[in-house]
Design a protein around this motif. Structure first.
Motif, PDB file in Angstrom:
ATOM      1  N   GLU A 100       0.815  -1.203   0.000  1.00 11.41           N
ATOM      2  CA  GLU A 100       0.000   0.000   0.000  1.00 11.41           C
ATOM      3  C   GLU A 100       0.860   1.269   0.000  1.00 11.41           C
ATOM      4  O   GLU A 100       0.547   2.251  -0.677  1.00 11.41           O
ATOM      5  CB  GLU A 100      -0.939   0.026   1.212  1.00 11.41           C
ATOM      6  CG  GLU A 100      -1.948  -1.099   1.249  1.00 11.41           C
ATOM      7  CD  GLU A 100      -1.425  -2.359   1.938  1.00 11.41           C
ATOM      8  OE1 GLU A 100      -0.190  -2.497   2.155  1.00 11.41           O
ATOM      9  OE2 GLU A 100      -2.257  -3.218   2.275  1.00 11.41           O
ATOM     10  N   ILE A 101       1.959   1.223   0.748  1.00 12.07           N
ATOM     11  CA  ILE A 101       2.879   2.367   0.782  1.00 12.07           C
ATOM     12  C   ILE A 101       3.594   2.494  -0.553  1.00 12.07           C
ATOM     13  O   ILE A 101       3.706   3.590  -1.117  1.00 12.07           O
ATOM     14  CB  ILE A 101       3.874   2.232   1.951  1.00 12.07           C
ATOM     15  CG1 ILE A 101       3.137   2.425   3.278  1.00 12.07           C
ATOM     16  CG2 ILE A 101       5.025   3.218   1.802  1.00 12.07           C
ATOM     17  CD1 ILE A 101       3.994   2.243   4.510  1.00 12.07           C
ATOM     18  N   LYS A 102       4.078   1.382  -1.074  1.00 13.70           N
ATOM     19  CA  LYS A 102       4.781   1.397  -2.367  1.00 13.70           C
ATOM     20  C   LYS A 102       3.877   1.973  -3.464  1.00 13.70           C
ATOM     21  O   LYS A 102       4.320   2.787  -4.281  1.00 13.70           O
ATOM     22  CB  LYS A 102       5.228  -0.028  -2.724  1.00 13.70           C
ATOM     23  CG  LYS A 102       6.006  -0.135  -4.001  1.00 13.70           C
ATOM     24  CD  LYS A 102       7.363   0.479  -3.854  1.00 13.70           C
ATOM     25  CE  LYS A 102       8.196   0.205  -5.094  1.00 13.70           C
ATOM     26  NZ  LYS A 102       9.419   0.984  -5.107  1.00 13.70           N
ATOM     27  N   LYS A 103       2.605   1.581  -3.474  1.00 18.39           N
ATOM     28  CA  LYS A 103       1.666   2.057  -4.480  1.00 18.39           C
ATOM     29  C   LYS A 103       1.490   3.574  -4.390  1.00 18.39           C
ATOM     30  O   LYS A 103       1.541   4.276  -5.403  1.00 18.39           O
ATOM     31  CB  LYS A 103       0.318   1.355  -4.313  1.00 18.39           C
ATOM     32  CG  LYS A 103      -0.723   1.780  -5.318  1.00 18.39           C
ATOM     33  CD  LYS A 103      -2.038   1.070  -5.091  1.00 18.39           C
ATOM     34  CE  LYS A 103      -3.067   1.604  -6.072  1.00 18.39           C
ATOM     35  NZ  LYS A 103      -4.415   1.217  -5.741  1.00 18.39           N
ATOM     36  N   GLN A 104       1.301   4.082  -3.180  1.00 13.83           N
ATOM     37  CA  GLN A 104       1.104   5.522  -3.010  1.00 13.83           C
ATOM     38  C   GLN A 104       2.352   6.316  -3.381  1.00 13.83           C
ATOM     39  O   GLN A 104       2.263   7.382  -3.992  1.00 13.83           O
ATOM     40  CB  GLN A 104       0.686   5.840  -1.573  1.00 13.83           C
ATOM     41  CG  GLN A 104      -0.721   5.357  -1.264  1.00 13.83           C
ATOM     42  CD  GLN A 104      -1.158   5.787   0.108  1.00 13.83           C
ATOM     43  OE1 GLN A 104      -1.263   6.979   0.371  1.00 13.83           O
ATOM     44  NE2 GLN A 104      -1.406   4.816   0.976  1.00 13.83           N
TER      45      GLN A 104
END
Length: 146
Positions: A100-104
């Motif tokens: 989720e962090i990587k995507k954002q």
């Protein structure tokens, strides 16, 4: 008055000595908890350990700071769970970055890489190659951008 002052100084000296740093420096991986050894073997298999700093605090639990020869630092808590990975300008392995962090990060800062990640029970903090720092809550919502 002198006696009170002397007792106060003596008390400060005793407290300072009692709380002295209890760090141990070693290169022995067996000093780490098993989960920490596993993470290092899986994620940094081709990188040697420069040293391990074991901090045995009087009031908190033991923490482990591992310095790798490539400059990367990995910190672990007393259970062997990672708490921080600092690549020192190099990208942090994907294993440590929640998707989720990587995507954002990819959406908001295309082309930037995560060079540092830190987590605790309430939040994640990441630093990017452009020195932007992002703070996320445990549900991966961005709470702050520096």
């Amino acid at each position: 008055m002198r006696k009170i002052f002397a007792i106060l100084i003596l008390g400060i000296v005793i407290v300072t000595t009692a709380c002295a740093d209890n760090d141990v420096i070693t290169r022995n991986l067996n000093e780490l908890p098993a989960p920490a050894r596993t993470i290092l073997k899986q994620q940094f298999a081709h990188t040697k350990v420069s040293y391990i700093k074991i901090d045995k605090d009087w009031f908190k639990s033991t923490t482990y700071d591992v310095q790798l020869v490539n400059g990367t630092e990995v910190s672990f808590d007393s259970k062997g769970d990672w708490t921080e990975v600092d690549g020192k300008r190099s990208e942090v392995p994907a294993f440590f970055i929640p998707k989720e962090i990587k995507k954002q990060v990819n959406e908001m800062f295309p082309g930037e890489k995560i060079t540092k990640i830190e987590k605790d029970s309430r939040k994640y903090e990441v630093e990017l190659t452009n020195d932007v720092e992002l703070k996320f809550d445990r549900k991966f919502n961005i709470r702050e951008i520096d």
